[in-house]
Design an enzyme around this catalytic site. Structure first.
Site, PDB file in Angstrom:
ATOM      1  N   ASP A  56       0.859  -1.189   0.000  1.00 53.45           N
ATOM      2  CA  ASP A  56       0.000   0.000   0.000  1.00 53.45           C
ATOM      3  C   ASP A  56       0.894   1.237   0.000  1.00 53.45           C
ATOM      4  O   ASP A  56       1.782   1.358   0.864  1.00 53.45           O
ATOM      5  CB  ASP A  56      -0.884  -0.044   1.268  1.00 53.45           C
ATOM      6  CG  ASP A  56      -1.966   1.025   1.266  1.00 53.45           C
ATOM      7  OD1 ASP A  56      -1.693   2.164   0.843  1.00 53.45           O
ATOM      8  OD2 ASP A  56      -3.081   0.710   1.716  1.00 53.45           O
ATOM      9  N   VAL A  57       0.662   2.152  -0.931  1.00 54.76           N
ATOM     10  CA  VAL A  57       1.531   3.335  -1.031  1.00 54.76           C
ATOM     11  C   VAL A  57       1.435   4.242   0.185  1.00 54.76           C
ATOM     12  O   VAL A  57       2.305   5.091   0.386  1.00 54.76           O
ATOM     13  CB  VAL A  57       1.264   4.147  -2.313  1.00 54.76           C
ATOM     14  CG1 VAL A  57       1.592   3.342  -3.558  1.00 54.76           C
ATOM     15  CG2 VAL A  57      -0.165   4.685  -2.354  1.00 54.76           C
ATOM     16  N   ASN A  83       2.016   5.883  -9.688  1.00 53.49           N
ATOM     17  CA  ASN A  83       0.791   5.832 -10.496  1.00 53.49           C
ATOM     18  C   ASN A  83      -0.460   5.567  -9.665  1.00 53.49           C
ATOM     19  O   ASN A  83      -1.557   5.967 -10.044  1.00 53.49           O
ATOM     20  CB  ASN A  83       0.966   4.727 -11.560  1.00 53.49           C
ATOM     21  CG  ASN A  83      -0.328   4.359 -12.240  1.00 53.49           C
ATOM     22  OD1 ASN A  83      -0.813   5.077 -13.108  1.00 53.49           O
ATOM     23  ND2 ASN A  83      -0.917   3.223 -11.842  1.00 53.49           N
ATOM     24  N   TYR A 150     -10.034  15.151  -5.866  1.00 52.03           N
ATOM     25  CA  TYR A 150      -9.123  14.745  -6.949  1.00 52.03           C
ATOM     26  C   TYR A 150      -8.339  15.949  -7.495  1.00 52.03           C
ATOM     27  O   TYR A 150      -7.123  15.864  -7.703  1.00 52.03           O
ATOM     28  CB  TYR A 150      -9.946  14.084  -8.053  1.00 52.03           C
ATOM     29  CG  TYR A 150      -9.131  13.363  -9.107  1.00 52.03           C
ATOM     30  CD1 TYR A 150      -8.394  12.227  -8.786  1.00 52.03           C
ATOM     31  CD2 TYR A 150      -9.119  13.799 -10.428  1.00 52.03           C
ATOM     32  CE1 TYR A 150      -7.664  11.549  -9.758  1.00 52.03           C
ATOM     33  CE2 TYR A 150      -8.395  13.130 -11.404  1.00 52.03           C
ATOM     34  CZ  TYR A 150      -7.670  12.008 -11.067  1.00 52.03           C
ATOM     35  OH  TYR A 150      -6.947  11.344 -12.023  1.00 52.03           O
ATOM     36  N   LYS A 154      -4.258  16.181  -7.088  1.00 52.84           N
ATOM     37  CA  LYS A 154      -3.390  16.202  -8.271  1.00 52.84           C
ATOM     38  C   LYS A 154      -2.645  17.540  -8.390  1.00 52.84           C
ATOM     39  O   LYS A 154      -1.489  17.577  -8.826  1.00 52.84           O
ATOM     40  CB  LYS A 154      -4.190  15.908  -9.540  1.00 52.84           C
ATOM     41  CG  LYS A 154      -4.712  14.468  -9.614  1.00 52.84           C
ATOM     42  CD  LYS A 154      -3.586  13.429  -9.631  1.00 52.84           C
ATOM     43  CE  LYS A 154      -4.090  12.031  -9.881  1.00 52.84           C
ATOM     44  NZ  LYS A 154      -3.039  11.000  -9.815  1.00 52.84           N
TER      45      LYS A 154
HETATM   46  P1  NDP Z   1      -7.642   2.402 -11.578  1.00 57.11           P
HETATM   47  O1  NDP Z   1      -8.631   2.717 -10.518  1.00 57.11           O
HETATM   48  O2  NDP Z   1      -8.075   1.616 -12.748  1.00 57.11           O
HETATM   49  O3  NDP Z   1      -6.368   1.652 -10.920  1.00 57.11           O
HETATM   50  C1  NDP Z   1      -5.782   2.192  -9.765  1.00 57.11           C
HETATM   51  C2  NDP Z   1      -4.615   1.324  -9.338  1.00 57.11           C
HETATM   52  O4  NDP Z   1      -4.069   1.879  -8.137  1.00 57.11           O
HETATM   53  C3  NDP Z   1      -5.021  -0.106  -9.035  1.00 57.11           C
HETATM   54  O5  NDP Z   1      -3.987  -0.997  -9.441  1.00 57.11           O
HETATM   55  C4  NDP Z   1      -5.132  -0.115  -7.510  1.00 57.11           C
HETATM   56  O6  NDP Z   1      -4.907  -1.432  -7.037  1.00 57.11           O
HETATM   57  C5  NDP Z   1      -4.011   0.855  -7.146  1.00 57.11           C
HETATM   58  N1  NDP Z   1      -4.151   1.455  -5.828  1.00 57.11           N
HETATM   59  C6  NDP Z   1      -5.181   2.156  -5.322  1.00 57.11           C
HETATM   60  N2  NDP Z   1      -4.939   2.521  -4.066  1.00 57.11           N
HETATM   61  C7  NDP Z   1      -3.708   2.033  -3.760  1.00 57.11           C
HETATM   62  C8  NDP Z   1      -2.898   2.078  -2.615  1.00 57.11           C
HETATM   63  N3  NDP Z   1      -3.299   2.697  -1.476  1.00 57.11           N
HETATM   64  N4  NDP Z   1      -1.671   1.489  -2.644  1.00 57.11           N
HETATM   65  C9  NDP Z   1      -1.259   0.853  -3.764  1.00 57.11           C
HETATM   66  N5  NDP Z   1      -1.976   0.780  -4.888  1.00 57.11           N
HETATM   67  C10 NDP Z   1      -3.200   1.363  -4.874  1.00 57.11           C
HETATM   68  O7  NDP Z   1      -7.039   3.806 -12.027  1.00 57.11           O
HETATM   69  P2  NDP Z   1      -6.315   4.247 -13.398  1.00 57.11           P
HETATM   70  O8  NDP Z   1      -5.487   3.144 -13.897  1.00 57.11           O
HETATM   71  O9  NDP Z   1      -7.327   4.877 -14.259  1.00 57.11           O
HETATM   72  O10 NDP Z   1      -5.394   5.434 -12.845  1.00 57.11           O
HETATM   73  C11 NDP Z   1      -3.997   5.307 -12.631  1.00 57.11           C
HETATM   74  C12 NDP Z   1      -3.443   6.699 -12.376  1.00 57.11           C
HETATM   75  O11 NDP Z   1      -3.651   7.513 -13.524  1.00 57.11           O
HETATM   76  C13 NDP Z   1      -4.114   7.436 -11.207  1.00 57.11           C
HETATM   77  O12 NDP Z   1      -3.148   8.179 -10.504  1.00 57.11           O
HETATM   78  C14 NDP Z   1      -5.099   8.359 -11.907  1.00 57.11           C
HETATM   79  O13 NDP Z   1      -5.414   9.481 -11.125  1.00 57.11           O
HETATM   80  C15 NDP Z   1      -4.307   8.718 -13.153  1.00 57.11           C
HETATM   81  N6  NDP Z   1      -5.107   9.200 -14.281  1.00 57.11           N
HETATM   82  C16 NDP Z   1      -5.956   8.337 -14.927  1.00 57.11           C
HETATM   83  C17 NDP Z   1      -6.670   8.775 -16.027  1.00 57.11           C
HETATM   84  C18 NDP Z   1      -7.570   7.871 -16.788  1.00 57.11           C
HETATM   85  O14 NDP Z   1      -8.157   8.321 -17.801  1.00 57.11           O
HETATM   86  N7  NDP Z   1      -7.730   6.600 -16.417  1.00 57.11           N
HETATM   87  C19 NDP Z   1      -6.576  10.163 -16.505  1.00 57.11           C
HETATM   88  C20 NDP Z   1      -5.648  10.971 -15.742  1.00 57.11           C
HETATM   89  C21 NDP Z   1      -4.944  10.491 -14.682  1.00 57.11           C
HETATM   90  P3  NDP Z   1      -5.456  -2.004  -5.632  1.00 57.11           P
HETATM   91  O15 NDP Z   1      -6.891  -1.626  -5.544  1.00 57.11           O
HETATM   92  O16 NDP Z   1      -5.204  -3.478  -5.763  1.00 57.11           O
HETATM   93  O17 NDP Z   1      -4.606  -1.380  -4.585  1.00 57.11           O
END
Ligand code: NDP
Length: 252
Positions: A56-57, A83, A150, A154
């Site tokens: 967990d980050v 990410n 959000y 960001k």
């Molecule tokens: P998703 O919700 O699809 O995936 C998020 C990922 O982050 C999952 O792998 C989740 O895994 C992990 N995660 C969440 N909380 C934690 C935590 N506390 N510790 C470790 N891992 C964590 O999001 P996206 O892939 O869409 O987004 C990825 C990044 O890109 C984010 O920062 C988002 O803000 C940014 N972004 C996305 C856009 C888009 O269009 N999709 C546009 C602009 C920015 P798990 O639940 O297993 O922990």
């Protein structure tokens, strides 16, 4: 294409969505990849080049353990990508739950702090150069009703990255806060599920889906690798935005 075979990348939030796509493409491009999320990522391909960890980050010690394990396995880390991120809570701030707002900042801001500090200390200890990419958003640079957590988180990532750039300019670190474009992930599905009362711009995202106006994770991954390792890109601004993948984007 640049030769990336000796490079080591670490990606947080890589169990699904953009992070999973980045890990997959980086492995295809020959990098060695460490990936974490709260649920352990599944990485296909050459197991000798892949390390998947449940972490967990928001847990600073877990980030340090992840760094140590990656360094033991691959010798070094060249590129660290913060990410992992959340979108919730969505909706007008007056309706937001305080604990959900605090959790959002803990993941999207403190999580980036934890990853950034761990990687900077790694670079100081080993010497030499490294690249830190903090995944930001257009929401860092524009306000949107319904996304106060959000947008605040960001924007903090952008300013944190710019502060790090000033602090580390002479110590081998290059840092960028990267708005990656729009990628069709679970986060996008959550946006499309919003009512207009929660998120007034929801129709734009429904239109994007109808027109397949997204960037692929492969496209984003290749742009991030260029940014990190192509010497011609080293002078870019700290906070930047990737273009949308035009071939797929009807609404770009
Ligand atoms: P998703 O919700 O699809 O995936 C998020 C990922 O982050 C999952 O792998 C989740 O895994 C992990 N995660 C969440 N909380 C934690 C935590 N506390 N510790 C470790 N891992 C964590 O999001 P996206 O892939 O869409 O987004 C990825 C990044 O890109 C984010 O920062 C988002 O803000 C940014 N972004 C996305 C856009 C888009 O269009 N999709 C546009 C602009 C920015 P798990 O639940 O297993 O922990």
């Amino acid at each position: 294409m640049i030769d990336l075979t000796n490079k080591v990348a670490l990606i947080t939030g890589a169990s699904r969505g953009l992070g999973a796509g980045l890990a997959k493409r980086f492995l295809q491009r020959g990098l060695r990849v460490a990936a974490c999320a709260r649920s352990q990522p599944e990485l296909a391909g050459d197991a000798s080049k892949a390390l998947a960890v449940a972490a967990d980050v928001t847990d600073a010690e877990a980030m340090q353990r992840l760094c140590d394990t990656t360094t033991e396995r691959f010798g070094r880390i060249d590129l660290w990508i913060n990410n992992a991120g959340l979108l919730a809570p969505i909706g007008p701030l007056h309706d937001n739950d305080a604990a959900a707002f605090a959790r959002h900042i803990e993941v999207n801001v403190v999580g980036v702090f934890n990853g950034s500090r761990t990687f900077i200390r790694h670079l100081h200890a080993r010497g030499g150069e490294g690249v830190l990419l903090n995944i930001s958003s257009g929401a860092a640079r524009n306000a949107y009703a319904g996304w106060s957590a959000y947008c605040a988180g960001k924007a903090a990532v952008d300013r944190m990255s710019e502060s790090i750039a000033l602090e580390e300019a002479n110590r081998g670190l290059r840092v960028h806060a990267v708005a990656p474009g729009i990628i069709d992930t679970d986060m996008q599905a959550m946006i499309r599920d919003c009512s207009p009362e929660q998120f007034p711009r929801v129709q734009k995202f429904l239109d994007l889906k109808a027109n397949d106006g997204f960037s692929s994770t492969t496209f984003v991954a290749d742009r991030l690798l260029d940014l990190a390792f192509d010497p011609n890109q080293s002078q870019q601004a700290v906070a930047l935005s990737l273009p949308l993948e035009e071939a797929r984007s009807a609404l770009a």
